[in-house]
Enzyme design. Structure first.
Site, short mmCIF file in Angstrom:
data_model
loop_
_atom_site.label_atom_id
_atom_site.label_comp_id
_atom_site.label_asym_id
_atom_site.label_seq_id
_atom_site.Cartn_x
_atom_site.Cartn_y
_atom_site.Cartn_z
N ASP A 211 0.88 -1.17 0.00
CA ASP A 211 0.00 0.00 0.00
C ASP A 211 0.91 1.22 0.00
O ASP A 211 2.11 1.13 0.31
CB ASP A 211 -0.95 0.01 1.21
CG ASP A 211 -2.11 0.98 0.99
OD1 ASP A 211 -2.05 1.80 0.04
OD2 ASP A 211 -3.09 0.95 1.76
C1 BGC Z 1 -4.85 3.53 0.10
C2 BGC Z 1 -5.01 2.55 -1.04
C3 BGC Z 1 -4.84 3.27 -2.35
C4 BGC Z 1 -3.48 3.94 -2.35
C5 BGC Z 1 -3.20 4.71 -3.62
C6 BGC Z 1 -3.57 4.32 0.01
O1 BGC Z 1 -3.55 5.35 0.95
O2 BGC Z 1 -4.87 2.83 1.33
O3 BGC Z 1 -6.26 1.94 -0.99
O4 BGC Z 1 -4.97 2.39 -3.40
O5 BGC Z 1 -3.41 4.86 -1.27
O6 BGC Z 1 -3.97 5.85 -3.69
#
Ligand code: BGC
Length: 785
Positions: A211
């Site tokens: 993530d």
């Molecule tokens: C989120 C993800 C997301 C990623 C990219 C993160 O903060 O938890 O779900 O895909 O950011 O935006």
């Protein structure tokens, strides 16, 4: 020619915010949030906004979810995006999780089936997916540093089961490892999770990414089974990985495995337009044809998903209705999605007044309250009451638009309250003093206290219904569409009834242990708890009304020699409107002592029937229908079972019983326990060390910790926390501190790990500075409260 060591090391650190190798990945999940590097969160290309997962799940319709994924894939293709970062299948252990709107259900079977449909359909159209957030990421508070402590059985039966089903059935191109720690180890560095379970046990061959900012120690992540960190770490982790290779702590083979998975992803899901095509210079606009089609599709998804929770002969509005009164800011600014990384930039939001207009109904509107504050407005309330009195005098139907506003929920923080916003509550109470003859149209990504709304004559839950929510809703209110959505989660009476209460975010005891989250309810999540322990709820799992009536009859249980079973029954539409019914199959354990939910969802089907039509419905039961996780694996448990078919958990229409052969249940606890479990009982189930990250002392801090964790020990950390807060406000001039984007940014700065803050600060905080902050906390002798 092969790649050099340097090239390989560069590859596993991602490229900018949105590129892996030469392909563009983009959020997801309920639309395309394609953006350029450096753009602010909500600054993305225009795209269709579909209902978010918590709403779409109420369709209980894998085919519809597949159609929605196909629509999103078409837009991704036009925007040059190869992989959509979704779906999210984290389990809702508390309605207060700020990000529940992005997740499907409290039930892993339903979540897994819907996710598999989304993934298969999108990938069949040549766009990859990312199943997220793997795993045990069920709260936003301290999301980068908290440790989800989950006993092995709950982990497999509840928190991993949806991932498992989606991985095995649909083979997602990528999986996203979550921010949190799981049982003492960051998910990204968790070999048990990423290698032993995901790859070895489930046979997953795709790519695992972190993530955004979850990876602190890249070599350890790669050793555990992760392949690429996202976004890139501004070069900071490149040195880490080179050094690990040189010292031999990371083997060349391990690195090569990661590199080959990146290569495979890029060749299986090349940049639309061909491998290596220049996505940067493409026209970033979706064609009008695709956009129009997807708007209609978004409307269909919402029309099939909105849940009619109550209807005391109020809906549908009479055929000759010519006028309505709409009360509430949400009728003027419908809340169609949540805040955060899933925010879709749409310019095509249907309005309520126009939608009524199209049906030949003119809408009077009165604001009544503002949705960007909880404060009451005497002026607005007075106007609303006058409008109500006039509507009563004119016999004009009254609709109140309320529920959770943007201020109440969003990514990066959990909800502080289960209540209906206080300004709405105050207004509704005053309206009730004039008349109770009103309908309530509800918004929100998650359940809230529906005591007052449920006193209205009708209650329609839209969730966050996407850009066409208003037109879909008006079609339901006027009877053009017969509602068929059913709850994919329970709506409890109070937050205190929730089984994780006191062990979630900063509730009760948990508030002094923000980083150690004990999942004390074990397997008793959502209805598995309310049902087993006879706790009354406002609206049960699977509940949802229709304008017609369905009759169930002739149940039959079938089991073939290979052990596959199914339930067969007849379903008849005995009302005078065409419509769809979601039939649910629950398997009931008859053992009075086993530490097992009384009933579990094991199958479902949505059937469309014309008025008067009758069909035989066959619902295959899941492989796990009679099993539990015991002795470190899923095993069929011997016993007599009830198999129930119902319109909801509490509206069972048919039942038959059967004897199943298998092993006996082996649990150290019986069912006669308090939930949440006592410290002692939880200790019996939880086989890992009971870590205490919240009590980390000077000497134990690292760049994996956050400013919030270090601040009590370090004046330097406090200073940077202050500077960070100013920066967050400065980035969004004129916005209030409760704006979801401001809150998410602030949360990221205060509760994010220091390593990520440094990597994403564009040089503002150097690796040296964060090292100094950590050193100052580590050498501290005092703690500031
Ligand atoms: C989120 C993800 C997301 C990623 C990219 C993160 O903060 O938890 O779900 O895909 O950011 O935006």
């Amino acid at each position: 020619m092969g790649r050099t060591k340097e090239e390989k090391c560069r590859l596993v650190t991602g490229f900018g915010a949105w590129h892996i190798g030469d392909i563009h990945v983009s959020d997801g999940p309920h639309g395309v949030r394609a953006q350029e590097d450096g753009a602010k969160n909500n600054d993305s290309y225009e795209a269709a906004c579909f209902p978010t997962a918590s709403g779409a799940a109420c369709s209980w319709d894998p085919e519809l979810i597949a159609a929605m994924a196909e629509g999103i894939a078409a837009e991704a293709r036009e925007l040059g995006v190869s992989v959509i970062l979704g779906p999210g299948v984290n389990i809702k252990r508390s309605p207060l999780c700020g990000r529940n709107f992005e997740y499907y259900s409290e039930d892993p079977y339903l979540a897994g089936e819907l996710a598999a449909a989304y993934i298969s359909s999108m990938q069949a159209k040549g766009i990859g997916t990312s199943l997220k957030h793997f795993a045990g990421n069920s709260q936003e508070t301290h999301r980068m540093t908290s440790n989800s402590m989950i006993d092995e059985r709950a982990l497999h039966e509840i928190y991993l089961a949806a991932f498992e089903a989606a991985v095995k059935k649909a083979r997602p191109a990528t999986v996203m490892a979550s921010y949190n720690y799981l049982n003492g180890m960051p998910a990204c560095e968790n070999k048990y999770l990423l290698t032993d379970i995901l790859r070895k046990r489930w046979g997953y061959e795709g790519l695992v990414m972190s993530d955004w900012g979850a990876c602190v120690n890249l070599p350890e992540c790669i050793k555990a089974g992760m392949d690429v960190e996202m976004p890139d770490s501004s070069g900071n982790h490149f040195a880490q990985i080179m050094a690990a290779l040189d010292s031999g702590s990371l083997t060349q083979d391990k690195l090569d495995e990661a590199v080959s998975r990146i290569d495979r992803l890029c060749s299986d899901y090349p940049a639309p337009g061909g491998p290596g095509s220049d996505t940067k210079n493409k026209a970033k606009a979706i064609s009008r044809e695709t956009r129009t089609k997807d708007h209609e599709l978004a409307k269909r998804v919402e029309a099939e998903s909105a849940v009619l929770l109550k209807n005391d002969s109020f809906l549908p509005l009479a055929d000759d209705c010519k006028e309505v009164l709409l009360i509430g800011d949400l009728a003027d600014h419908p809340r169609i999605q949540g805040g955060g990384s899933s925010h879709i930039h749409t310019g095509h939001i249907d309005g309520f007044t126009e939608s009524f207009d199209k049906c030949g109904i003119s809408a009077r509107f009165v604001r009544g309250y503002k949705s960007n504050t909880f404060n009451r407005s005497a002026k607005l309330e007075k106007e609303a009451l006058a409008a109500v009195k006039q509507a009563v005098a004119d016999a004009v139907p009254i609709l109140f638009f309320g529920g959770l506003t943007d201020m109440a929920e969003g990514e990066g923080y959990d909800r502080e309250s289960f209540d209906l916003p206080s300004n709405q509550k105050a207004l509704l109470e005053q309206i009730f003093a004039v008349t109770g003859d009103i309908g309530f149209v509800s918004f929100g990504g998650s359940p809230y206290d529906m005591e007052l709304p449920s006193e209205c004559r009708a209650l329609l839950q839209l969730y966050l219904g996407g850009e066409a929510a208003a037109s879909a809703c008006v079609d339901i209110l006027t009877g053009r569409i017969n509602p068929s959505g059913k709850l994919a989660e329970t709506i409890p009476l109070s937050e205190k009834d929730v089984p994780s209460y006191g062990f979630f975010a900063d509730q009760g005891e948990q508030s002094s242990h923000l980083d150690d989250v004990e999942y004390r309810e074990s397997i008793f999540v959502g209805y598995r708890y309310y049902d087993t322990f006879d706790v009354p709820v406002r609206y049960c799992f699977g509940h949802g009304l229709s304008y017609t009536e369905f009759k169930y009859s002739d149940i039959r249980f079938e089991r073939d020699p290979d052990g596959h079973s199914s339930i067969v029954f007849s379903l008849e539409n005995i009302g005078d409107k065409d419509g769809s019914e979601v039939s649910q199959v629950y398997v009931r354990s008859t053992d009075p002592d086993a530490f097992r939910p009384k009933r579990e969802l094991r199958g479902f089907a949505k059937t469309y029937l014309k008025s008067g039509e009758k069909k035989e419905v066959v619902i295959p039961l899941s492989d796990r229908a009679f099993s539990a996780y015991t002795g470190h694996e899923f095993q069929t448990i011997a016993g007599r079972y009830g198999i129930q078919v119902g319109a909801s958990l509490n509206d069972i229409r048919l039942e038959c019983e059967t004897d199943i052969e298998g092993v006996s249940m082996n649990s150290p606890l019986d069912i006669h326990r308090q939930i949440p479990l006592s410290d002692e009982d939880f200790g019996i189930l939880y086989e890992h060390e009971r870590t205490s990250f919240s009590d980390t002392k000077p000497g134990g801090f690292s760049t994996g910790n956050s400013l919030a964790q270090l601040a009590p020990y370090s004046a330097l950390a406090r200073r940077w926390a202050f500077i960070g807060s100013l920066i967050a406000r400065f980035m969004y001039p004129g916005r209030s501190a409760s704006d979801p984007e401001v809150r998410m940014t602030l949360g990221g700065i205060l509760e994010g790990n220091l390593d990520t803050i440094c990597n994403q600060s564009r040089g503002l905080i150097s690796p040296k500075t964060i090292a100094k902050i950590v050193d100052s906390a580590n050498s501290s002798k005092t703690k500031k409260p």
